[in-house]
Enzyme design. Structure first.
Site, PDB file in Angstrom:
ATOM      1  N   LYS A  51      -0.248  -0.665   1.956  1.00 31.86           N
ATOM      2  CA  LYS A  51      -0.883  -1.610   3.010  1.00 31.86           C
ATOM      3  C   LYS A  51      -0.705  -2.920   2.805  1.00 31.86           C
ATOM      4  O   LYS A  51      -0.696  -3.464   1.502  1.00 31.86           O
ATOM      5  CB  LYS A  51      -2.581  -1.171   2.926  1.00 31.86           C
ATOM      6  CG  LYS A  51      -2.871   0.116   3.333  1.00 31.86           C
ATOM      7  CD  LYS A  51      -4.213   0.363   3.361  1.00 31.86           C
ATOM      8  CE  LYS A  51      -4.862   1.880   3.677  1.00 31.86           C
ATOM      9  NZ  LYS A  51      -4.687   1.635   5.272  1.00 31.86           N
TER      10      LYS A  51
ATOM     11  N   ARG B 242      -4.911  13.313   5.912  1.00 25.77           N
ATOM     12  CA  ARG B 242      -4.586  14.272   6.724  1.00 25.77           C
ATOM     13  C   ARG B 242      -4.204  15.379   5.490  1.00 25.77           C
ATOM     14  O   ARG B 242      -4.226  16.532   5.887  1.00 25.77           O
ATOM     15  CB  ARG B 242      -3.739  14.147   7.843  1.00 25.77           C
ATOM     16  CG  ARG B 242      -2.270  13.631   7.403  1.00 25.77           C
ATOM     17  CD  ARG B 242      -1.727  12.849   8.591  1.00 25.77           C
ATOM     18  NE  ARG B 242      -2.487  11.645   9.097  1.00 25.77           N
ATOM     19  CZ  ARG B 242      -2.078  11.057  10.129  1.00 25.77           C
ATOM     20  NH1 ARG B 242      -1.072  11.355  10.839  1.00 25.77           N
ATOM     21  NH2 ARG B 242      -2.528   9.933  10.654  1.00 25.77           N
TER      22      ARG B 242
HETATM   23  N1  BES Z   1      -7.685   5.191   5.449  1.00 25.13           N
HETATM   24  C1  BES Z   1      -6.930   4.861   6.721  1.00 25.13           C
HETATM   25  C2  BES Z   1      -7.435   4.656   7.816  1.00 25.13           C
HETATM   26  C3  BES Z   1      -8.625   3.523   8.073  1.00 25.13           C
HETATM   27  C4  BES Z   1      -8.159   2.222   8.618  1.00 25.13           C
HETATM   28  C5  BES Z   1      -9.690   3.726   7.493  1.00 25.13           C
HETATM   29  C6  BES Z   1      -9.113   1.342   8.634  1.00 25.13           C
HETATM   30  C7  BES Z   1     -10.717   2.743   7.656  1.00 25.13           C
HETATM   31  C8  BES Z   1     -10.387   1.590   8.252  1.00 25.13           C
HETATM   32  C9  BES Z   1      -5.793   5.836   6.688  1.00 25.13           C
HETATM   33  O1  BES Z   1      -5.451   6.575   5.311  1.00 25.13           O
HETATM   34  C10 BES Z   1      -4.427   5.205   7.109  1.00 25.13           C
HETATM   35  O2  BES Z   1      -4.050   4.304   6.673  1.00 25.13           O
HETATM   36  N2  BES Z   1      -3.910   5.614   8.204  1.00 25.13           N
HETATM   37  C11 BES Z   1      -2.973   5.211   8.774  1.00 25.13           C
HETATM   38  C12 BES Z   1      -1.901   6.156   9.292  1.00 25.13           C
HETATM   39  C13 BES Z   1      -0.701   5.850   9.722  1.00 25.13           C
HETATM   40  C14 BES Z   1       0.366   5.465   8.561  1.00 25.13           C
HETATM   41  C15 BES Z   1       0.032   6.857  10.670  1.00 25.13           C
HETATM   42  C16 BES Z   1      -3.358   4.109   9.971  1.00 25.13           C
HETATM   43  O3  BES Z   1      -4.148   4.391  10.609  1.00 25.13           O
HETATM   44  O4  BES Z   1      -2.732   2.858  10.195  1.00 25.13           O
HETATM   45 ZN    ZN Z   2      -3.861   5.828   4.341  1.00 30.37          ZN
END
Ligand code: BES
Ligand code: ZN
Ligand code: ZN
Length: 533
Positions: A311, A385
């Site tokens: 990230k 997921r």
């Molecule tokens: N933990 C994150 C989602 C999240 C984002 C929770 C902001 C709380 C606040 C999750 O694991 C994630 O990073 N999801 C990605 C998925 C994508 C790579 C398909 C996302 O939502 O960007």
């Molecule tokens: Zn994530």
């Protein structure tokens, strides 16, 4: 269950080390969570005679201006004087506004705290507004020993709302402050008129409110605890410690080798990049005489760096909240148990730390989920997921009446709904149960669809599924559709709480900064409703 396809366990186990974390003390202050069960009291005396540090009174926002709702808590001459001073004090009665004034002998309390209740109809008070107003007042009372609430309470529901809001609003997280931090009041007295108290089970209402607040605080504490301290193993230990002594509750922890034996390639895959191994915690509450069984699965990523699909720095700062779903599951199962709800509840906490390292999953790795489905991991940041898939498969195998899952799953949830509203999707009947549970307990959930055509997005050329689709939007729904593959025939709903799990902004109402405990009350609401049905 044999291991069929795909690598499940890391080949190179890195040295396990706790590093600097060992130096962090577990300060044994009495936390808000510990205080909760003894904090709430009720009295049928009037505000003028109760001996506390502060008395909370409500101010309504009427067309004619601010209106003091002292309801006999002040002698009439003081009530009149205060009423005429409200405008000068700048009070409008707008919902959630708080003004503290010296009592100047009008009551035994040193100060009077005036809280705006907004435009209310005293005969049909919006319970959530009342809960939030009590929370706003409570947040202004840190540092005081004892407080009394003289808000409009004419029914058990209103007493519950004020008690819950007041208790949740007293939450503070001071564990890592080395100074003498001010904490919330240790006694909150709810004032109920003799007439209203007649026929009320005030003690029963307060003990349920305390149980709710305590477990919301447990979830908040877990989310707020820094991720260097809250490793997967520490999370499991704390779950076991919190469950200790609650009758009818059993906690089972599966370590890496058990997870491998059980074919849980999702949890193992996500956890394999961290020096701190993943685990699964099963919290079972089996009361006698239950005729319904609810399984609840929670995402417990103790920190989400994104893994190799790292990230950006700014998106990572709040990622200690990524175990908020698992924290809510723990809170709701234990709350149901402490309240003696007659529904069998099984909580599944899928816990891992998502780190980049030489042992981490690579984008394009293939893993095998419990039950044998393979997943091509094209983005290691879509890790929630994967851990949820294993736990959903496990939960469904026991054939509960319904499966719920709760997760900080997608950034898309936050884009769509912002920071205060959570999403729910899945089988319509179960979605409706969740919406009813949310409405009954004061949390904000809204339904979303799971369009069938999205399944095509998740087709992989090399495995049964891939963990991301093409960037066509609808990321929250796509994540839901992915999870759907692992619930089998069991009626199911998926709760995405990515936005509301963590309050990055200012506190409001009973919602303090940081972890919010989102989900605990809704899940409890569903479980309670099933006991009555
Ligand atoms: N933990 C994150 C989602 C999240 C984002 C929770 C902001 C709380 C606040 C999750 O694991 C994630 O990073 N999801 C990605 C998925 C994508 C790579 C398909 C996302 O939502 O960007
Ligand atoms: Zn994530
Ligand atoms: Zn995540």
């Amino acid at each position: 269950m044999g291991i069929t396809k795909g690598p499940l366990v890391r080949s190179l186990a890195p040295a396990r080390h706790e590093g600097a974390t060992k130096n962090i003390r577990n300060v044994s202050l009495l936390s808000a969570y510990d205080r909760c069960m003894s904090i709430l009291k009720h009295e049928t005396t009037q505000g003028s005679s109760v001996k506390v540090d502060a008395l909370v009174l409500g101010v309504a926002q009427a067309e004619s201006g601010p209106e003091l709702l002292a309801a006999g808590h002040l002698q009439s001459k003081y009530a009149e004087q205060l009423q005429s001073a409200l405008a000068d004090l700048g009070m409008t009665g707008a919902h959630g506004t708080v003004t503290r004034i010296p009592s100047l002998g009008a009551v035994q309390a040193n100060s009077i705290v005036l809280v705006g209740l907004g435009e209310i109809d005293e005969d049909a008070i919006d319970l959530e507004k009342l809960r939030q107003a009590a929370g706003s007042a409570a947040r202004s009372l840190t540092g005081l020993g004892s407080v009394a609430f003289g808000l409009p309470i004419h029914s058990e529901e209103q007493l519950a709302a004020v008690a819950e809001g007041a208790a949740m609003g007293t939450y503070t997280f001071t564990e890592y402050k080395s100074g003498d931090e001010k904490v919330g009041p240790d006694t909150v007295v709810l004032l109920v008129s003799k007439a209203a108290a007649k026929g009320m089970d005030a003690q029963g209402v307060l003990s349920r409110a305390a149980i709710i607040a305590k477990h919301v605080m447990l979830a908040r504490d877990l989310v707020n605890t820094p991720p260097n301290v809250l490793s997967p193993a520490e999370f499991a230990d704390r779950a076991a410690a919190a469950a200790k002594g609650i009758s009818g509750v059993k906690v089972e922890v599966w370590d890496e080798s058990r997870l491998a034996k059980e074919g849980c390639g999702g949890i193992l895959g996500v956890g394999q990049g961290s020096s701190r191994p993943p685990c699964l915690v099963k919290v079972s509450y089996s009361p006698r005489g239950a005729n319904s069984h609810v399984a609840i699965v929670g995402k417990g990523i103790t920190f989400d760096t994104g893994g190799i699909s790292l990230k950006p720095a700014m998106s990572m700062v709040t990622m200690k909240c990524d175990m908020g779903g698992a924290a809510a599951v723990l809170g709701s199962v234990l709350a149901a148990a402490e309240a003696g709800v007659k529904t069998r509840v099984t909580g599944w906490l899928a816990i891992a730390e998502n780190m980049p390292s030489h042992t981490a999953m690579r984008p394009s790795d293939v893993i095998t989920i419990r039950g044998g489905k393979t997943v091509e991991v094209l983005n290691t940041d879509a890790e929630g997921r994967l851990v949820m898939a294993d736990a959903l498969a496990l939960a469904s195998e026991e054939q509960p009446d319904i499966v719920l899952d709760i997760a900080t799953l997608t950034g898309a949830q936050m884009v769509a709904f912002g920071r205060r509203v959570a999403a729910v999707m899945g089988d319509l009947d179960v979605v409706n149960e969740v919406l009813a549970g949310a409405a009954a307990t004061g949390e904000s959930f809204w339904p979303m669809p799971l369009p069938e055509e999205l399944a095509a997005e998740l087709k992989s050329p090399v495995a049964d599924l891939k963990n991301i689709g093409s960037p066509n939007g609808g990321g929250m729904l796509l994540a839901g559709v992915f999870l759907q593959n692992f619930v089998g025939e069991t009626p199911w709903a998926h709760l995405d709480i990515a936005g509301p799990a963590f309050n990055e902004g200012k506190p409001y109402g009973y919602v303090t900064a940081g972890g919010t405990g989102m989900g605990v009350r809704t899940l409890l609401g569903v479980v309670e409703h099933r006991a009555k049905a």
